[in-house]
Design a protein around this motif. Structure first.
Motif, PDB file in Angstrom:
ATOM      1  N   ALA A   1       0.838  -1.207   0.000  1.00 24.25           N
ATOM      2  CA  ALA A   1       0.000   0.000   0.000  1.00 24.25           C
ATOM      3  C   ALA A   1       0.871   1.255   0.000  1.00 24.25           C
ATOM      4  O   ALA A   1       0.558   2.247  -0.658  1.00 24.25           O
ATOM      5  N   ARG A   2       1.998   1.168   0.704  1.00 24.15           N
ATOM      6  CA  ARG A   2       2.917   2.323   0.731  1.00 24.15           C
ATOM      7  C   ARG A   2       3.527   2.527  -0.651  1.00 24.15           C
ATOM      8  O   ARG A   2       3.671   3.653  -1.125  1.00 24.15           O
ATOM      9  N   TYR A   3       3.880   1.414  -1.337  1.00 22.54           N
ATOM     10  CA  TYR A   3       4.447   1.531  -2.675  1.00 22.54           C
ATOM     11  C   TYR A   3       3.420   2.086  -3.656  1.00 22.54           C
ATOM     12  O   TYR A   3       3.769   2.800  -4.604  1.00 22.54           O
ATOM     13  N   ALA A   4       2.147   1.756  -3.450  1.00 21.83           N
ATOM     14  CA  ALA A   4       1.092   2.273  -4.325  1.00 21.83           C
ATOM     15  C   ALA A   4       1.036   3.789  -4.258  1.00 21.83           C
ATOM     16  O   ALA A   4       0.890   4.475  -5.285  1.00 21.83           O
ATOM     17  N   ASP A   5       1.157   4.336  -3.056  1.00 22.32           N
ATOM     18  CA  ASP A   5       1.158   5.794  -2.905  1.00 22.32           C
ATOM     19  C   ASP A   5       2.410   6.405  -3.530  1.00 22.32           C
ATOM     20  O   ASP A   5       2.343   7.437  -4.207  1.00 22.32           O
ATOM     21  N   VAL A   6       3.533   5.748  -3.320  1.00 24.55           N
ATOM     22  CA  VAL A   6       4.802   6.272  -3.841  1.00 24.55           C
ATOM     23  C   VAL A   6       4.791   6.286  -5.364  1.00 24.55           C
ATOM     24  O   VAL A   6       5.180   7.281  -6.004  1.00 24.55           O
ATOM     25  N   VAL A   7       4.354   5.179  -5.990  1.00 26.50           N
ATOM     26  CA  VAL A   7       4.426   5.095  -7.443  1.00 26.50           C
ATOM     27  C   VAL A   7       3.515   6.113  -8.111  1.00 26.50           C
ATOM     28  O   VAL A   7       3.859   6.684  -9.165  1.00 26.50           O
ATOM     29  N   GLU A   8       2.367   6.395  -7.528  1.00 24.93           N
ATOM     30  CA  GLU A   8       1.471   7.408  -8.099  1.00 24.93           C
ATOM     31  C   GLU A   8       2.102   8.792  -8.005  1.00 24.93           C
ATOM     32  O   GLU A   8       2.037   9.598  -8.946  1.00 24.93           O
ATOM     33  N   ARG A   9       2.725   9.082  -6.891  1.00 26.08           N
ATOM     34  CA  ARG A   9       3.372  10.384  -6.712  1.00 26.08           C
ATOM     35  C   ARG A   9       4.549  10.550  -7.672  1.00 26.08           C
ATOM     36  O   ARG A   9       4.717  11.604  -8.302  1.00 26.08           O
ATOM     37  N   VAL A  10       5.337   9.499  -7.826  1.00 20.69           N
ATOM     38  CA  VAL A  10       6.517   9.575  -8.689  1.00 20.69           C
ATOM     39  C   VAL A  10       6.100   9.692 -10.155  1.00 20.69           C
ATOM     40  O   VAL A  10       6.689  10.486 -10.913  1.00 20.69           O
ATOM     41  N   ARG A  11       5.099   8.949 -10.558  1.00 20.36           N
ATOM     42  CA  ARG A  11       4.653   9.037 -11.955  1.00 20.36           C
ATOM     43  C   ARG A  11       4.162  10.444 -12.266  1.00 20.36           C
ATOM     44  O   ARG A  11       4.379  10.959 -13.383  1.00 20.36           O
ATOM     45  N   GLY A  12       3.499  11.068 -11.318  1.00 19.92           N
ATOM     46  CA  GLY A  12       3.057  12.442 -11.524  1.00 19.92           C
ATOM     47  C   GLY A  12       4.222  13.399 -11.652  1.00 19.92           C
ATOM     48  O   GLY A  12       4.217  14.282 -12.531  1.00 19.92           O
ATOM     49  N   ARG A  13       5.249  13.256 -10.842  1.00 19.69           N
ATOM     50  CA  ARG A  13       6.428  14.108 -10.904  1.00 19.69           C
ATOM     51  C   ARG A  13       7.169  13.937 -12.224  1.00 19.69           C
ATOM     52  O   ARG A  13       7.693  14.902 -12.795  1.00 19.69           O
ATOM     53  N   LEU A  14       7.229  12.695 -12.712  1.00 21.91           N
ATOM     54  CA  LEU A  14       7.924  12.434 -13.984  1.00 21.91           C
ATOM     55  C   LEU A  14       7.213  13.124 -15.156  1.00 21.91           C
ATOM     56  O   LEU A  14       7.845  13.490 -16.152  1.00 21.91           O
ATOM     57  N   LYS A  15       5.894  13.304 -15.020  1.00 22.09           N
ATOM     58  CA  LYS A  15       5.124  13.995 -16.069  1.00 22.09           C
ATOM     59  C   LYS A  15       5.198  15.500 -15.906  1.00 22.09           C
ATOM     60  O   LYS A  15       4.668  16.242 -16.751  1.00 22.09           O
ATOM     61  N   GLY A  16       5.799  15.956 -14.814  1.00 20.10           N
ATOM     62  CA  GLY A  16       5.897  17.400 -14.572  1.00 20.10           C
ATOM     63  C   GLY A  16       4.706  17.952 -13.846  1.00 20.10           C
ATOM     64  O   GLY A  16       4.518  19.182 -13.807  1.00 20.10           O
TER      65      GLY A  16
END
Length: 449
Positions: free
Chosen positions: A433-448
């Protein structure tokens, strides 16, 4: 006189009444050529051959040896053969009952025998791992000066249980587990030899298979079970030891399990599916069936490691570490103790939160690659260190993530063909569940974003 491996009284009784001794004792080899298994240690010129006087001429005398291996594969048997075949003085001590005083008495006797009669002494020390450092230290002068030739036996790893100075003065001989063929030959000899059962009974194929399973590579256990089965068959007036008679004699049911057939894969599959289904009791049932059937513990450990990644993954990141540690322990200790380690790992995996997201992620990525969705690596990610790379634009425009707050740069990493693809879809189970939150945040940052 120091105690011998087998006292004269016991030998005399065995000669007069062979049946008074257990079958495993009666069938002990009398020469190295009768030893079952361990052929890698019995070649011409080997330390054991030299101990019994074969090819021991010349300036190089026989070396002290440490025999290392699990119970029931021939350590004491080899010492017995040496005691029977050698022309040297043979003395036995057990680390369970002997202390420094007894060791010094043997060494003093060896020095007197050597100085007074020119007679060499072979000292067999059983279970040397039970000796303390001080007790092992007391052996050093005798071994170094060859007042005694030491034959020591241990079931524990000598690199941990035997002091380094003693190891360096001895040859370490590792005994290999007996194979089913080794034990099969031993059983046939016991059934037919005059010292054994002398043809009084035969052994059915299914009873033989069961006997090999319960022996688990232990010759002593195999002969003990054979003797029990033979006694039961003779008491019934039967001339063949059948499976039912053997089961009744050893009180151990045969497990329907063919290590080379369907049962091997069916039970292994049921074990993994029970872990996946979080049924810890079914998991232990199938694990017990595999252990009881004589399955290779390393095979079980490998299946558990696969399950840790395939069925648990990041829902419990410690699962794989637990399985790997268990596999390492199993490889070091073997059965029977390995059953405890396998149980611990299997229980931990069965009760862990489950996720197959890592399994699905790599398979999805592989499917795209195999379908031709690859494409060139983006220019800014290519190696820019070699001469001429700058002219090609390689490495140009790459943003170093460590230079930015949060360590994430909004740039493209995947080739154009798969840019924007989402392979990893984490669950909300356990730690993932923690990784789920992290991956969504990181994918958003990668898109700017």
């Amino acid at each position: 006189m120091e105690p011998d491996l087998f006292t004269a009284a016991a030998e005399d009784r065995q000669e007069k009444d062979p049946a008074s001794s257990p079958l495993a004792v009666r069938m002990r080899p009398r020469t190295l050529d009768e030893v079952v298994g361990q052929q890698h240690l019995l070649k011409p010129g080997s330390p054991l051959r030299r101990l019994v006087g074969e090819g021991s001429g010349g300036p190089a005398g026989p070396s002290s040896v440490i025999l290392w291996g699990p119970p029931g594969i021939g350590k004491t048997t080899l010492a017995y053969v040496v005691s029977q075949a050698t022309k040297k003085r043979f003395v036995e001590l057990s680390a369970i009952t002997a202390g420094v005083k007894e060791v010094r008495a043997v060494i003093d006797g060896a020095r007197r025998a050597s100085g007074g009669y020119g007679q060499e002494t072979v000292l067999f020390l059983d279970e040397i791992h039970r000796f303390s450092k001080a007790q092992q230290d007391s052996l050093l002068p005798a071994v170094e000066n060859r007042w005694v030739t030491l034959v020591a036996a241990t079931t524990e790893n000598p690199y941990f249980s035997v002091i380094s100075p003693l190891l360096s003065r001895s040859l370490l001989l590792t005994l290999q587990a007996l194979t089913d063929d080794d034990l099969r030959g031993l059983l046939y000899r016991a059934l037919t030899d005059e010292r054994g059962l002398a043809g009084a009974v035969t052994l059915s194929e299914d009873a033989e298979a069961h006997l090999l399973r319960i022996a688990g590579g232990d010759a002593r256990r195999a002969l003990t079970a054979l003797e029990a089965g033979a006694g039961a068959a003779i008491a019934k007036g039967e001339t063949e030891i059948g499976l039912q008679t053997l089961e009744e004699a050893v009180d151990r049911a045969a497990v329907t399990y063919d290590r080379d057939g369907d049962q091997h894969y069916d039970v292994a599959s049921a074990l993994i599916k029970s872990i996946r289904g979080s049924d810890v009791d079914a998991t232990l049932h199938y694990l017990a069936r595999m252990i009881e059937a004589g399955e290779d513990p390393r095979f079980i450990a490998r299946r558990l490691m696969i399950s840790a990644s395939e069925d648990i993954g990041l829902a419990d990141p410690t699962a794989l570490a637990t399985a790997v540690a268990g596999a390492q322990a199993v490889a070091m200790i073997g059965f029977p103790e390995a059953r405890i380690t396998l149980s611990q790992v299997a229980i931990a995996l069965a009760l862990a939160p489950k996720s197959n997201a890592a399994y699905l992620a790599i398979d999805a990525a592989l499917a795209d690659v195999r379908a031709g969705l690859a494409g060139p690596v983006p220019a800014h990610l290519r190696d820019g260190h070699y001469k001429g790379a700058e002219k090609l634009g390689h490495g140009q425009g790459y943003v170093y993530p460590h230079d930015l707050p949060g360590g994430i740069a909004a740039q493209q990493y995947a080739p154009d063909a798969v840019h924007g693809k989402r392979y990893y879809e984490p669950t909300r189970y356990g730690a993932e569940a923690r990784y789920a939150d992290v991956v969504e945040r990181v994918r958003g940052r990668l898109k700017g974003e």
